[in-house]
Design a protein around this motif. Structure first.
Motif, PDB file in Angstrom:
ATOM      1  N   VAL A 131       9.655  60.062  11.863  1.00  0.00           N
ATOM      2  CA  VAL A 131       9.470  61.359  11.209  1.00  0.00           C
ATOM      3  C   VAL A 131      10.282  62.394  11.980  1.00  0.00           C
ATOM      4  O   VAL A 131      10.461  62.281  13.190  1.00  0.00           O
ATOM      5  CB  VAL A 131       7.993  61.792  11.145  1.00  0.00           C
ATOM      6  CG1 VAL A 131       7.196  60.901  10.227  1.00  0.00           C
ATOM      7  CG2 VAL A 131       7.358  61.845  12.499  1.00  0.00           C
ATOM      8  N   VAL A 132      10.786  63.379  11.249  1.00  0.00           N
ATOM      9  CA  VAL A 132      11.508  64.497  11.851  1.00  0.00           C
ATOM     10  C   VAL A 132      10.696  65.736  11.516  1.00  0.00           C
ATOM     11  O   VAL A 132      10.383  65.982  10.346  1.00  0.00           O
ATOM     12  CB  VAL A 132      12.937  64.623  11.291  1.00  0.00           C
ATOM     13  CG1 VAL A 132      13.644  65.826  11.889  1.00  0.00           C
ATOM     14  CG2 VAL A 132      13.719  63.347  11.553  1.00  0.00           C
ATOM     15  N   VAL A 133      10.346  66.495  12.559  1.00  0.00           N
ATOM     16  CA  VAL A 133       9.484  67.657  12.381  1.00  0.00           C
ATOM     17  C   VAL A 133      10.176  68.891  12.948  1.00  0.00           C
ATOM     18  O   VAL A 133      10.771  68.840  14.027  1.00  0.00           O
ATOM     19  CB  VAL A 133       8.128  67.434  13.100  1.00  0.00           C
ATOM     20  CG1 VAL A 133       7.227  68.647  12.967  1.00  0.00           C
ATOM     21  CG2 VAL A 133       7.441  66.196  12.561  1.00  0.00           C
ATOM     22  N   MET A 134      10.099  69.982  12.186  1.00  0.00           N
ATOM     23  CA  MET A 134      10.605  71.264  12.652  1.00  0.00           C
ATOM     24  C   MET A 134       9.415  72.219  12.632  1.00  0.00           C
ATOM     25  O   MET A 134       8.900  72.538  11.551  1.00  0.00           O
ATOM     26  CB  MET A 134      11.729  71.776  11.754  1.00  0.00           C
ATOM     27  CG  MET A 134      12.364  73.050  12.263  1.00  0.00           C
ATOM     28  SD  MET A 134      13.734  73.615  11.222  1.00  0.00           S
ATOM     29  CE  MET A 134      14.937  72.331  11.542  1.00  0.00           C
ATOM     30  N   ASP A 177       5.848  72.943  12.466  1.00  0.00           N
ATOM     31  CA  ASP A 177       4.733  72.146  11.940  1.00  0.00           C
ATOM     32  C   ASP A 177       5.062  71.511  10.598  1.00  0.00           C
ATOM     33  O   ASP A 177       4.186  71.010   9.907  1.00  0.00           O
ATOM     34  CB  ASP A 177       3.481  73.014  11.795  1.00  0.00           C
ATOM     35  CG  ASP A 177       2.800  73.279  13.118  1.00  0.00           C
ATOM     36  OD1 ASP A 177       3.008  72.491  14.063  1.00  0.00           O
ATOM     37  OD2 ASP A 177       2.051  74.269  13.219  1.00  0.00           O
ATOM     38  N   GLU A 178       6.339  71.515  10.220  1.00  0.00           N
ATOM     39  CA  GLU A 178       6.742  70.985   8.924  1.00  0.00           C
ATOM     40  C   GLU A 178       7.524  69.678   9.079  1.00  0.00           C
ATOM     41  O   GLU A 178       8.482  69.609   9.844  1.00  0.00           O
ATOM     42  CB  GLU A 178       7.624  72.009   8.202  1.00  0.00           C
ATOM     43  CG  GLU A 178       8.096  71.558   6.852  1.00  0.00           C
ATOM     44  CD  GLU A 178       9.014  72.566   6.189  1.00  0.00           C
ATOM     45  OE1 GLU A 178       9.519  72.244   5.111  1.00  0.00           O
ATOM     46  OE2 GLU A 178       9.238  73.653   6.752  1.00  0.00           O
ATOM     47  N   VAL A 179       7.105  68.654   8.342  1.00  0.00           N
ATOM     48  CA  VAL A 179       7.841  67.392   8.321  1.00  0.00           C
ATOM     49  C   VAL A 179       9.055  67.596   7.422  1.00  0.00           C
ATOM     50  O   VAL A 179       8.914  67.892   6.230  1.00  0.00           O
ATOM     51  CB  VAL A 179       6.966  66.233   7.799  1.00  0.00           C
ATOM     52  CG1 VAL A 179       7.778  64.955   7.677  1.00  0.00           C
ATOM     53  CG2 VAL A 179       5.766  66.017   8.702  1.00  0.00           C
ATOM     54  N   VAL A 180      10.247  67.461   7.982  1.00  0.00           N
ATOM     55  CA  VAL A 180      11.472  67.670   7.210  1.00  0.00           C
ATOM     56  C   VAL A 180      12.168  66.357   6.865  1.00  0.00           C
ATOM     57  O   VAL A 180      13.119  66.346   6.091  1.00  0.00           O
ATOM     58  CB  VAL A 180      12.447  68.632   7.936  1.00  0.00           C
ATOM     59  CG1 VAL A 180      11.847  70.015   8.055  1.00  0.00           C
ATOM     60  CG2 VAL A 180      12.850  68.101   9.289  1.00  0.00           C
ATOM     61  N   GLY A 181      11.701  65.255   7.433  1.00  0.00           N
ATOM     62  CA  GLY A 181      12.270  63.953   7.123  1.00  0.00           C
ATOM     63  C   GLY A 181      11.340  62.847   7.542  1.00  0.00           C
ATOM     64  O   GLY A 181      10.573  62.985   8.491  1.00  0.00           O
ATOM     65  N   ARG A 182      11.388  61.748   6.823  1.00  0.00           N
ATOM     66  CA  ARG A 182      10.602  60.567   7.160  1.00  0.00           C
ATOM     67  C   ARG A 182      11.273  59.357   6.530  1.00  0.00           C
ATOM     68  O   ARG A 182      11.807  59.446   5.424  1.00  0.00           O
ATOM     69  CB  ARG A 182       9.154  60.694   6.693  1.00  0.00           C
ATOM     70  CG  ARG A 182       9.018  61.051   5.239  1.00  0.00           C
ATOM     71  CD  ARG A 182       7.604  61.214   4.759  1.00  0.00           C
ATOM     72  NE  ARG A 182       7.022  59.900   4.572  1.00  0.00           N
ATOM     73  CZ  ARG A 182       5.744  59.609   4.781  1.00  0.00           C
ATOM     74  NH1 ARG A 182       4.915  60.510   5.151  1.00  0.00           N
ATOM     75  NH2 ARG A 182       5.296  58.397   4.610  1.00  0.00           N
ATOM     76  N   ALA A 183      11.280  58.266   7.266  1.00  0.00           N
ATOM     77  CA  ALA A 183      11.934  57.054   6.762  1.00  0.00           C
ATOM     78  C   ALA A 183      11.441  55.842   7.539  1.00  0.00           C
ATOM     79  O   ALA A 183      10.841  55.975   8.588  1.00  0.00           O
ATOM     80  CB  ALA A 183      13.448  57.175   6.900  1.00  0.00           C
ATOM     81  N   TYR A 184      11.725  54.682   6.985  1.00  0.00           N
ATOM     82  CA  TYR A 184      11.467  53.435   7.697  1.00  0.00           C
ATOM     83  C   TYR A 184      12.689  52.544   7.577  1.00  0.00           C
ATOM     84  O   TYR A 184      13.544  52.747   6.713  1.00  0.00           O
ATOM     85  CB  TYR A 184      10.202  52.732   7.208  1.00  0.00           C
ATOM     86  CG  TYR A 184      10.128  52.437   5.726  1.00  0.00           C
ATOM     87  CD1 TYR A 184      10.780  51.350   5.172  1.00  0.00           C
ATOM     88  CD2 TYR A 184       9.360  53.236   4.891  1.00  0.00           C
ATOM     89  CE1 TYR A 184      10.686  51.068   3.825  1.00  0.00           C
ATOM     90  CE2 TYR A 184       9.255  52.969   3.538  1.00  0.00           C
ATOM     91  CZ  TYR A 184       9.912  51.882   3.010  1.00  0.00           C
ATOM     92  OH  TYR A 184       9.812  51.604   1.675  1.00  0.00           O
TER      93      TYR A 184
END
Length: 54
Positions: free
Chosen positions: A28-31, A33-40
């Motif tokens: 996950v990529v967080v900026m 308190d907001e998740v700006v990206g997620r992947a597997y």
């Protein structure tokens, strides 16, 4: 977000990967308190060995 919350989000993504038949590796990529990206990792779906979550 606290570190344990961020880890929990990454584990959730890894569980999605496992359910999709992939290796359970999530990111996950967080900026703030907001998740700006997620992947597997999608090695099987894309038929490539070098497809990383990050």
């Amino acid at each position: 977000m606290a570190p344990h919350q961020l880890l929990g989000l990454a584990i959730d993504v890894a569980e999605e990967a496992l359910a999709a038949g992939e290796l359970p590796i999530g990111a996950v990529v967080v900026m703030g308190d907001e998740v700006v990206g997620r992947a597997y990792t999608q090695e099987r779906a894309l038929n490539r060995r070098l497809v990383h979550a990050e």
